[in-house]
Write an enzyme that holds these catalytic residues in place. Structure first.
Site, PDB file in Angstrom:
ATOM      1  N   THR A  85       0.816  -1.205   0.000  1.00  0.00           N
ATOM      2  CA  THR A  85       0.000   0.000   0.000  1.00  0.00           C
ATOM      3  C   THR A  85       0.849   1.255   0.000  1.00  0.00           C
ATOM      4  OG1 THR A  85      -1.589   1.263   1.349  1.00  0.00           O
ATOM      5  CG2 THR A  85      -0.094  -0.193   2.513  1.00  0.00           C
ATOM      6  N   ASP A  86       0.274   2.359  -0.457  1.00  0.00           N
ATOM      7  CA  ASP A  86       0.980   3.634  -0.382  1.00  0.00           C
ATOM      8  C   ASP A  86       1.019   4.184   1.041  1.00  0.00           C
ATOM      9  OD1 ASP A  86      -1.710   4.305  -0.130  1.00  0.00           O
ATOM     10  OD2 ASP A  86      -1.703   5.835  -1.696  1.00  0.00           O
ATOM     11  N   GLU A  87       0.224   3.608   1.942  1.00  0.00           N
ATOM     12  CA  GLU A  87       0.182   4.131   3.309  1.00  0.00           C
ATOM     13  C   GLU A  87       1.479   3.902   4.069  1.00  0.00           C
ATOM     14  OE1 GLU A  87      -3.427   3.701   5.575  1.00  0.00           O
ATOM     15  OE2 GLU A  87      -4.550   3.161   3.773  1.00  0.00           O
ATOM     16  N   TYR A 107      -1.906  -0.421  10.982  1.00  0.00           N
ATOM     17  CA  TYR A 107      -2.006  -1.081   9.676  1.00  0.00           C
ATOM     18  C   TYR A 107      -0.803  -0.776   8.807  1.00  0.00           C
ATOM     19  CZ  TYR A 107      -3.151  -1.492   4.749  1.00  0.00           C
ATOM     20  OH  TYR A 107      -3.091  -1.756   3.416  1.00  0.00           O
ATOM     21  N   LYS A 153       2.245  -3.268   7.382  1.00  0.00           N
ATOM     22  CA  LYS A 153       2.544  -3.449   5.962  1.00  0.00           C
ATOM     23  C   LYS A 153       3.977  -3.022   5.657  1.00  0.00           C
ATOM     24  CE  LYS A 153       0.391  -4.695   3.001  1.00  0.00           C
ATOM     25  NZ  LYS A 153       0.289  -6.077   2.444  1.00  0.00           N
TER      26      LYS A 153
END
Length: 360
Positions: free
Chosen positions: A138-140, A163, A167
């Site tokens: 993810t870009d997060e 989260y 990741k």
């Protein structure tokens, strides 16, 4: 695709999830590979999204958790895949705030178990030069952007939620197993996905289903957080290219360049629904919008620079945000029986963990 990696059997972890199911559908439609869907079937899984393939000659399903080493070993030994696309993850930020342990177990421990199982599988195999492990992220992991700029593949990691931290850790594990043990890997990081079959705890399906039920439409803060959006089928096509044409050890950012403020997204959904399913008493659905307390550590802005995946792999999104949103809204209108039948979630507010008071 001359010169591309051509797997004959692809294992997709989390293949009954929102993005995973789109990948399964894409692979069965666009390749000749056997597709092995390995999924635990958690609350957010969508068995209905892949039900049409139950009798497909190239589709296999294994119900297993990626933290179960014995189950992973058995699946690899039985199906002998030459590619693993790893999408299984706990992916909801609000849930990670309320209960971070699930993210730690699935996203970190699960990725570790999967990598170790693959490492043993390759050690016992005679075709290690024809195998790829594709880790989908993810870009997060990059944190929060200011008003300008975009995330690139070299952006520093700065996760701000349980989260995104989990990741981030899984991304680092994959890179480390590539550098230390020679596991042939490719990685990708994507922006917010939307489209059919998304569990209604994420923004777009939550707003659609609540609006159709005449409920209040909760918007965090003032709705000025900015997200980059991609239609899920466009993402699935990009993932296939990363798997088959991506350079080993490299990462590819996948985004459609569709930045929108959260409030803008909600208002767009309201207007589409008013057009496609006019509300009673002539009350526009925008009147249902209610601003609520923001969640802790809410990232301000995400934006993806997808120039590498476009230049190297020739990918481009087919859907604009307008066309993708109309397809999505129409799908939820047509599939009301599915989303109304989900009993485990009714759109209750999550992610309200109170920050501890610190005496100074």
């Amino acid at each position: 695709m001359s010169g591309a990696f051509r797997p004959s059997t692809i294992m997709v972890t989390g293949g009954a999830g929102f993005i995973g199911a789109a990948v399964v559908r894409h692979l069965l439609a666009e390749t000749d590979a056997v597709v092995v869907n390995l999924d635990k079937l958690t609350y957010a899984s969508n068995p209905a999204a892949v039900a049409e393939f139950e009798r497909h000659p190239r589709y296999r399903f294994v119900r297993a958790c990626i933290t179960d080493r014995n189950a992973i070993d058995a699946a690899l030994a039985k199906f002998r895949p030459d590619a693993v696309m790893h999408l299984a993850a706990e992916s909801h930020v609000d849930r990670s705030i309320d209960g971070p342990e699930d993210c730690i177990q699935t996203n970190i421990v699960g990725t570790y178990v999967l990598l170790e199982s693959v490492r043993q599988y390759l050690a016992d195999s005679t075709h290690t030069d024809h195998f790829r492990f594709h880790h989908v992220s993810t870009d997060e992991v990059f944190g929060s952007l200011g008003p300008h700029g975009s995330f690139t593949e070299s952006s520093p990691y700065a996760p701000r939620s349980p989260y995104s931290a989990s990741k981030s850790a899984s991304d680092h594990l994959v890179r480390a197993w590539h550098a230390t043990y020679g596991i042939p890997v490719v990685l990708s990081n994507t922006c917010n996905n939307y489209g059919p079959w998304q569990f209604p705890e994420k923004l777009i399906p939550l707003i659609i289903t609540k609006a159709l039920s005449g409920e209040e439409l909760p918007v965090y803060g003032r709705g000025d957080q900015i997200r980059d959006w991609i239609y899920v089928d466009d993402h699935a096509a990009a993932l296939h290219l990363v798997l088959t044409r991506g350079r080993l050890g490299e990462s590819y950012n996948v985004g459609a360049g569709c930045e929108r403020r959260n409030l803008e997204v909600v208002e767009m959904i309201c207007d589409l629904l008013d057009e496609l399913a006019p509300p009673g008493a002539n009350h526009p659905r925008r009147e249902l919008i209610k601003f609520v307390e923001d969640r802790p550590g809410h990232d301000r802005r995400y934006a993806i620079d997808a120039s590498r995946v476009k230049a190297e792999l020739g990918w481009a999104p087919r859907e604009s945000f307008s066309s993708g949103m109309e397809k999505t809204v129409r799908w939820y209108l047509e599939q009301s029986e599915w989303w109304r039948s989900i009993q485990s979630y009714r759109g209750e507010r999550l992610g309200l963990t109170v920050r501890p008071t610190v005496d100074v």
